[in-house]
Design a protein around this motif. Structure first.
Motif, mmCIF file in Angstrom:
data_model
loop_
_atom_site.group_PDB
_atom_site.id
_atom_site.type_symbol
_atom_site.label_atom_id
_atom_site.label_comp_id
_atom_site.label_asym_id
_atom_site.label_seq_id
_atom_site.Cartn_x
_atom_site.Cartn_y
_atom_site.Cartn_z
ATOM 1 N N ILE A 91 0.817 -1.185 0.097
ATOM 2 C CA ILE A 91 -0.002 0.173 0.138
ATOM 3 C C ILE A 91 0.750 1.347 -0.049
ATOM 4 N N SER A 92 1.756 1.231 0.693
ATOM 5 C CA SER A 92 2.680 2.389 0.580
ATOM 6 C C SER A 92 3.472 2.646 -0.885
ATOM 7 N N ASP A 147 1.565 2.474 -4.047
ATOM 8 C CA ASP A 147 0.872 3.141 -4.889
ATOM 9 C C ASP A 147 -0.622 3.291 -4.318
ATOM 10 N N GLY A 148 -0.703 3.015 -2.907
ATOM 11 C CA GLY A 148 -2.046 2.886 -2.379
ATOM 12 C C GLY A 148 -2.911 1.755 -3.117
ATOM 13 N N VAL A 149 -4.261 1.912 -3.103
ATOM 14 C CA VAL A 149 -5.141 1.017 -3.964
ATOM 15 C C VAL A 149 -5.523 1.482 -4.896
#
Length: 154
Positions: free
Chosen positions: A102-103, A105-107
């Motif tokens: 997640i760090s 590109d996020g979701v």
């Protein structure tokens, strides 16, 4: 690098309420999800987190549940081996990667939307919870230097 887990905290014994709560969270997350899908998600997250303890545990569980060696070998490269996995499994694996990493590109909206095509709202919430729990288990196992092949569930 050696794993001297004798000097590491025994999480289950030192924080039994937290450990028990996590077991309950994990069980609730799995409820209603296909057991084969559960193992694929746990395997992929464990690969990404480089958690040998959990990877050994979940590949063993997958084999016991009837998963093929061929598919187990393809999990790490599932995007290039898409024919081995259903569209639903691919959506779950993509979401697993996005949440686990997640760090970076996020979701991404595309990944999330793809998951919504294959999972209803309740399933999607449980799938997310499953991804959260395996990431937590990975961090516990790595932080406390769990040794692969010593499955302590009993």
């Amino acid at each position: 690098m050696t794993n001297d887990n004798a000097s590491r905290v025994n999480f289950a014994k030192s924080a039994p309420k937290v450990f028990k709560a996590l077991i309950g969270f994990d069980a609730a997350a799995r409820e209603g999800l296909d057991p084969a899908l559960v193992e694929l998600v746990q395997i992929r997250s464990s690969q990404l987190n480089k958690c040998a303890y959990c990877l050994h545990m979940h590949t063993t569980d997958a084999r016991k549940a009837g998963e093929s060696e061929e598919r187990l070998h393809m999990v790490a490269v599932w995007q290039d081996a898409a024919r081995f996995f259903t569209d639903k499994e691919q959506a779950a694996l993509a979401l697993t990667e996005a949440v686990t990493l997640i760090s970076q590109d996020g979701v991404p909206e595309e990944v999330y939307r793809r998951a919504t095509w294959h999972f209803d709202e309740q399933e999607l919430a449980r799938l997310l919870a499953l991804i959260f729990t395996i990431n937590t288990w990975n961090r516990i196992a790595i932080s406390t230097a769990k040794v692969p092949g010593t499955d302590e569930r009993a």
